[in-house]
Design an enzyme around this catalytic site. Structure first.
Site, PDB file in Angstrom:
ATOM      1  N   ARG A 233       0.875  -1.164   0.000  1.00 22.52           N
ATOM      2  CA  ARG A 233       0.000   0.000   0.000  1.00 22.52           C
ATOM      3  C   ARG A 233       0.918   1.222   0.000  1.00 22.52           C
ATOM      4  O   ARG A 233       2.037   1.181   0.530  1.00 22.52           O
ATOM      5  CB  ARG A 233      -0.883   0.037   1.245  1.00 22.52           C
TER       6      ARG A 233
ATOM      7  N   LYS B 166      -2.242  -1.935   8.139  1.00 18.64           N
ATOM      8  CA  LYS B 166      -3.389  -1.368   8.835  1.00 18.64           C
ATOM      9  C   LYS B 166      -3.471  -1.894  10.269  1.00 18.64           C
ATOM     10  O   LYS B 166      -3.234  -3.077  10.514  1.00 18.64           O
ATOM     11  CB  LYS B 166      -4.685  -1.708   8.088  1.00 18.64           C
TER      12      LYS B 166
ATOM     13  N   HIS C 279      -1.727   2.347  -6.176  1.00 12.21           N
ATOM     14  CA  HIS C 279      -2.465   1.098  -5.955  1.00 12.21           C
ATOM     15  C   HIS C 279      -2.426   0.183  -7.179  1.00 12.21           C
ATOM     16  O   HIS C 279      -2.542  -1.035  -7.051  1.00 12.21           O
ATOM     17  CB  HIS C 279      -3.920   1.393  -5.579  1.00 12.21           C
TER      18      HIS C 279
ATOM     19  N   ARG D   6       0.191  -2.408  -6.754  1.00 15.87           N
ATOM     20  CA  ARG D   6      -0.227  -3.457  -5.808  1.00 15.87           C
ATOM     21  C   ARG D   6      -1.198  -4.415  -6.486  1.00 15.87           C
ATOM     22  O   ARG D   6      -1.097  -5.639  -6.340  1.00 15.87           O
ATOM     23  CB  ARG D   6      -0.871  -2.785  -4.594  1.00 15.87           C
TER      24      ARG D   6
ATOM     25  N   HIS E 202      -3.909  -9.175   3.989  1.00 15.60           N
ATOM     26  CA  HIS E 202      -5.361  -9.169   4.137  1.00 15.60           C
ATOM     27  C   HIS E 202      -5.784 -10.120   5.248  1.00 15.60           C
ATOM     28  O   HIS E 202      -5.292 -11.244   5.329  1.00 15.60           O
ATOM     29  CB  HIS E 202      -6.041  -9.612   2.840  1.00 15.60           C
TER      30      HIS E 202
ATOM     31  N   TYR F  58      -9.011  -8.193  -5.526  1.00 20.53           N
ATOM     32  CA  TYR F  58      -7.890  -7.689  -6.306  1.00 20.53           C
ATOM     33  C   TYR F  58      -7.650  -8.494  -7.582  1.00 20.53           C
ATOM     34  O   TYR F  58      -6.884  -8.075  -8.448  1.00 20.53           O
ATOM     35  CB  TYR F  58      -6.603  -7.746  -5.474  1.00 20.53           C
TER      36      TYR F  58
END
Length: 299
Positions: free
Chosen positions: A149, A173, A245, A248, A271, A280
């Site tokens: 990211r 995250k 992005h 990615r 994830h 994705y």
């Protein structure tokens, strides 16, 4: 409803910086979400973007279907799908409440994916005669080879580099950490930048361990990474709307197309849910047909 406004603002920044959308388009996307917020307020429903269930969204869609035409309804649903997909991409949610809500096909375009050749061409277009050029090459190589990211890239630390072991430690995250494999080519370009370019920069206090720095010796912004990429697009006459992005997304797609399993890709992308990873996967019918012909016993 303050929770909604906070998430809407984050979403607007994402649309502007990551997807490069115009202010008018961003306002339209936001207006669709505001309709849902108004519905919740009028019906005294206390749900946040993270907690709102599918049933509530279905009630909202049913109500607007009696007030607007099919085209407007489709646009609102598409706008909400985009918003909740963003929340999944950012790991705020693990699933979308829009899963079973159908929208008329309006030619919605899937995210652009770069081919290996296009990525090579973009990197080759970087002006290496400047200090920033060597840095930018290392940045794009890292984005693509590690599937990061943009927020993970700009906060990457020198102390996160474990080249002897062949890994980079990524803080994603929620401050969740993962180790991502890194290739020798990317290691080489990072090392060139770190040892030959970064040493010429006067590092500001607090950024001594930050890997990628701007001219003033501070951490790069997300917007700067976006600008670096956008400036390269016309140099190779690329007719795609790309952002950090995109690298990615291309990372995950190329791995899948070359035989990597979803679980491995999930771990590398960081994830929590395999469902997020599947979003994705930008697979065209041609590739799926090749998979069938190669692996199915009745090919």
């Amino acid at each position: 409803m303050n929770k909604w406004q906070s998430f809407i603002k984050e979403y607007q920044n994402y649309l502007r910086l990551e997807r490069g959308l115009s202010l008018n388009t961003i306002e339209n996307y936001s207006f669709d979400i505001e309709k849902l917020v108004l519905f919740l307020k009028e019906n005294n429903i206390d749900e946040t973007p993270i907690t709102i269930p599918e049933e509530i969204v279905q009630q909202f869609v049913y109500e607007i279907s009696s007030k607007v035409n099919a085209r407007s309804q489709a646009r609102i649903i598409s706008g909400l799908k985009s918003f909740f997909n963003y929340l999944i991409f950012e790991d705020y949610r693990t699933e979308t409440p829009m899963e079973l809500i159908e929208v008329p096909k309006t030619g919605r375009k899937l995210p652009d994916t770069l081919s290996v050749e296009e990525i090579d061409n973009l990197i080759a277009a970087i002006d290496l005669s400047t200090l920033e050029g060597e840095r930018n090459r290392a940045i794009l190589e890292t984005l693509y080879s590690c599937g990061l990211r943009v927020s993970e890239l700009v906060t990457l630390k020198i102390s996160d580099l474990f080249f002897e072991e062949g890994f980079v430690k990524i803080t994603g995250k929620g401050d969740k950490q993962r180790f991502v494999p890194i290739g020798k080519t990317t290691e080489k370009y990072i090392t060139i930048y770190k040892e030959q370019i970064r040493t010429q920069i006067k590092v500001q206090k607090g950024f001594e361990d930050t890997l990628f720095l701007n001219r003033r010796g501070k951490q790069l912004t997300r917007a700067m990474i976006f600008t670096i990429i956008k400036d390269l697009v016309p140099k190779i006459n690329l007719k795609k709307n790309i952002s950090p992005h995109t690298f990615r997304h291309s990372f995950a797609t190329h791995l899948l197309e070359n035989g990597a399993d979803l679980r491995s890709i999930q771990l590398m992308l960081g994830h929590e849910s395999i469902t997020t990873t599947e979003i994705y996967m930008h697979l065209d019918r041609k590739f799926l047909a090749q998979v069938l012909n190669k692996f199915h016993p009745r090919k």
